[in-house]
Design a protein around this motif. Structure first.
Motif, PDB file in Angstrom:
ATOM      1  N   THR A 163       5.329  -2.116   4.065  1.00  0.00           N
ATOM      2  CA  THR A 163       6.011  -3.392   3.868  1.00  0.00           C
ATOM      3  C   THR A 163       5.034  -4.541   4.106  1.00  0.00           C
ATOM      4  OG1 THR A 163       8.089  -2.412   4.650  1.00  0.00           O
ATOM      5  CG2 THR A 163       7.962  -4.817   4.567  1.00  0.00           C
ATOM      6  N   PRO A 164       4.774  -5.377   3.091  1.00  0.00           N
ATOM      7  CA  PRO A 164       3.862  -6.517   3.286  1.00  0.00           C
ATOM      8  C   PRO A 164       4.389  -7.479   4.349  1.00  0.00           C
ATOM      9  CG  PRO A 164       4.288  -6.128   0.938  1.00  0.00           C
ATOM     10  CD  PRO A 164       5.267  -5.289   1.704  1.00  0.00           C
ATOM     11  N   SER A 165       3.482  -8.172   5.015  1.00  0.00           N
ATOM     12  CA  SER A 165       3.873  -9.095   6.089  1.00  0.00           C
ATOM     13  C   SER A 165       4.810 -10.177   5.583  1.00  0.00           C
ATOM     14  CB  SER A 165       2.619  -9.741   6.701  1.00  0.00           C
ATOM     15  OG  SER A 165       1.789  -8.765   7.277  1.00  0.00           O
ATOM     16  N   ILE A 183       3.029  -2.071  16.156  1.00  0.00           N
ATOM     17  CA  ILE A 183       4.276  -1.960  15.394  1.00  0.00           C
ATOM     18  C   ILE A 183       5.377  -2.774  16.061  1.00  0.00           C
ATOM     19  CG2 ILE A 183       6.125  -0.369  14.739  1.00  0.00           C
ATOM     20  CD1 ILE A 183       3.975   1.758  14.295  1.00  0.00           C
ATOM     21  N   ILE A 184       5.475  -2.669  17.383  1.00  0.00           N
ATOM     22  CA  ILE A 184       6.489  -3.412  18.128  1.00  0.00           C
ATOM     23  C   ILE A 184       6.333  -4.908  17.889  1.00  0.00           C
ATOM     24  CG2 ILE A 184       7.242  -4.069  20.452  1.00  0.00           C
ATOM     25  CD1 ILE A 184       8.219  -1.343  19.649  1.00  0.00           C
ATOM     26  N   LYS A 185       5.089  -5.385  17.921  1.00  0.00           N
ATOM     27  CA  LYS A 185       4.830  -6.809  17.702  1.00  0.00           C
ATOM     28  C   LYS A 185       5.248  -7.246  16.303  1.00  0.00           C
ATOM     29  CE  LYS A 185       3.027  -8.235  21.594  1.00  0.00           C
ATOM     30  NZ  LYS A 185       3.723  -9.276  22.408  1.00  0.00           N
ATOM     31  N   LYS A 186       4.953  -6.407  15.308  1.00  0.00           N
ATOM     32  CA  LYS A 186       5.309  -6.755  13.928  1.00  0.00           C
ATOM     33  C   LYS A 186       6.815  -6.815  13.737  1.00  0.00           C
ATOM     34  CE  LYS A 186       1.121  -4.784  11.862  1.00  0.00           C
ATOM     35  NZ  LYS A 186       0.573  -3.670  11.038  1.00  0.00           N
ATOM     36  N   GLU A 242       0.836  -1.203   0.000  1.00  0.00           N
ATOM     37  CA  GLU A 242       0.000   0.000   0.000  1.00  0.00           C
ATOM     38  C   GLU A 242       0.874   1.259   0.000  1.00  0.00           C
ATOM     39  OE1 GLU A 242      -3.075   2.214   3.119  1.00  0.00           O
ATOM     40  OE2 GLU A 242      -2.272   0.219   3.564  1.00  0.00           O
ATOM     41  N   LYS A 243       0.416   2.273  -0.738  1.00  0.00           N
ATOM     42  CA  LYS A 243       1.144   3.542  -0.797  1.00  0.00           C
ATOM     43  C   LYS A 243       0.607   4.534   0.225  1.00  0.00           C
ATOM     44  CE  LYS A 243       2.360   3.553  -5.741  1.00  0.00           C
ATOM     45  NZ  LYS A 243       2.244   4.338  -6.997  1.00  0.00           N
ATOM     46  N   LYS A 244       1.495   5.411   0.683  1.00  0.00           N
ATOM     47  CA  LYS A 244       1.097   6.518   1.548  1.00  0.00           C
ATOM     48  C   LYS A 244       1.750   7.787   1.030  1.00  0.00           C
ATOM     49  CE  LYS A 244       1.050   8.178   6.331  1.00  0.00           C
ATOM     50  NZ  LYS A 244       1.356   7.863   7.740  1.00  0.00           N
ATOM     51  N   VAL A 286      12.230  -0.618   6.462  1.00  0.00           N
ATOM     52  CA  VAL A 286      10.817  -0.915   6.236  1.00  0.00           C
ATOM     53  C   VAL A 286       9.939   0.245   6.691  1.00  0.00           C
ATOM     54  CG1 VAL A 286      11.270  -3.375   6.560  1.00  0.00           C
ATOM     55  CG2 VAL A 286      10.447  -2.020   8.495  1.00  0.00           C
ATOM     56  N   ASN A 287       8.726   0.266   6.154  1.00  0.00           N
ATOM     57  CA  ASN A 287       7.681   1.173   6.613  1.00  0.00           C
ATOM     58  C   ASN A 287       6.465   0.348   7.020  1.00  0.00           C
ATOM     59  OD1 ASN A 287       8.300   4.186   6.209  1.00  0.00           O
ATOM     60  ND2 ASN A 287       9.042   3.282   4.295  1.00  0.00           N
ATOM     61  N   LEU A 288       5.865   0.697   8.132  1.00  0.00           N
ATOM     62  CA  LEU A 288       4.664   0.004   8.607  1.00  0.00           C
ATOM     63  C   LEU A 288       3.579   1.044   8.856  1.00  0.00           C
ATOM     64  CD1 LEU A 288       6.287  -2.507  11.134  1.00  0.00           C
ATOM     65  CD2 LEU A 288       5.569  -2.958   8.790  1.00  0.00           C
ATOM     66  N   PHE A 289       2.481   0.958   8.115  1.00  0.00           N
ATOM     67  CA  PHE A 289       1.397   1.921   8.272  1.00  0.00           C
ATOM     68  C   PHE A 289       0.476   1.447   9.395  1.00  0.00           C
ATOM     69  CE2 PHE A 289       1.638   2.869   3.424  1.00  0.00           C
ATOM     70  CZ  PHE A 289       2.915   3.370   3.598  1.00  0.00           C
TER      71      PHE A 289
END
Length: 305
Positions: free
Chosen positions: A41-43, A229-232, A23-25, A219-222
């Motif tokens: 960043t996809p999982s 975020i910490i968990k990912k 996805e873009k932001k 990486v980027n996490l939306f």
């Protein structure tokens, strides 16, 4: 009629490659206009990057420190020396070009004198074998063993700090998973550093240095939920380097208490003060304090409070 300029696309960096997937932001410039886009960043890509970081640990440890220092110094010949790159950061952050030029020049000077930094930190020219001495007698050596991977979480106003974190991570011979901020310019600065490192490694034409590129992931996490975020980002035996308010850092530390995290390095908030001595030039001091307080729009961690 003037056509809109195409958005600047800032990729992620995974497994030694730049990727524009997910996805873009939209990122806005300081005037509130659409200027750039980053990619979530996809999982599946994040899982793949984590596996790769573990796979390259041994090869990373085998790279001589002298080679690492040499290539990092060489990378400074390419990092933010292009005026166009500085203009992009100025657009994304609203910081004056003069401030940005000075910040990155200070960074380059620091890196080009990295041996002095190591000596200040460890009292020796290398951190890998630090002598244990008493009364001038050396009784042994303290051996450095990488403890990572490193998991770094950058705040939005960290355009200059990006390189400091990445350089010290590479020096420590730890692979690193770095989450850039999803606003302002830390994503762009991270990618610029990788590109500078690529050029430096190409100049050396040494295959052993290629692992430095494989050992970094940007990486980027939306996700607006800090704990999510910490968990990912969670990775076995990770060492977390986290920037933020003291309140945020304490909540993150509590969240990680029951995980396999080895260590948390917290870079939180504090109060920066200016001291004016009795014999100081008052006019000069006033100008310097005003400059320090308004530096980078007051968003600098060393800005006078």
């Amino acid at each position: 009629m003037v056509e809109d300029m195409p958005l600047l696309e800032i990729p992620n960096y995974l497994n030694g490659k730049f990727e524009k997937e997910g996805e873009k932001k939209i990122l806005f410039d300081y005037e509130g206009k659409s200027y750039a886009c980053i990619f979530n960043t996809p999982s599946s890509s994040l899982r793949s990057a984590k596996r790769n970081l573990f796979n390259c640990r041994q090869r990373l440890r085998e790279v001589p420190l002298e080679k690492i220092i040499a290539v990092l110094k060489k990378a400074m010949n390419y990092y933010y020396v292009d005026p166009h790159e500085l203009e992009i950061i100025a657009k994304l952050t609203g910081s004056p070009l003069s401030f940005l030029k000075q910040s990155f020049e200070e960074l380059r000077t620091w890196c080009r004198n990295i041996e002095e930094y190591l000596h200040l930190c460890f009292g020796y020219h290398t951190y890998e074998f630090v002598p244990i001495t008493h009364l001038g007698i050396t009784y042994g050596y303290r051996h450095h063993m990488p403890r990572g991977p490193i998991v770094g979480i950058l705040p939005k106003n960290s355009e200059a700090e990006v390189a400091y974190l990445l350089i010290q991570t590479i020096l420590s011979k730890n692979p690193a998973l770095i989450k850039a901020s999803s606003s302002l310019g830390s994503s762009f600065s991270s990618i610029c550093f990788i590109q500078a490192l690529q050029k430096a490694i190409h100049d050396f034409n040494d295959e052993q240095l290629l692992v430095l590129l494989e050992s970094l992931a940007i990486v980027n996490l939306f996700d607006d939920n800090k704990m999510s975020i910490i968990k990912k980002l969670e990775i076995d035996n990770g060492v977390y380097v986290i920037f933020g308010s003291n309140e945020t850092l304490n909540s993150v530390e509590k969240e990680l208490a029951d995980t396999n995290v080895q260590k948390i390095i917290k870079l939180g908030t504090g109060l920066s003060v200016s001291v004016v001595l009795d014999d100081a030039d008052v006019d000069f001091s006033a100008r310097e304090i005003c400059h320090a307080a308004s530096l980078n729009k007051g968003n600098d961690c060393i800005s006078t409070n």
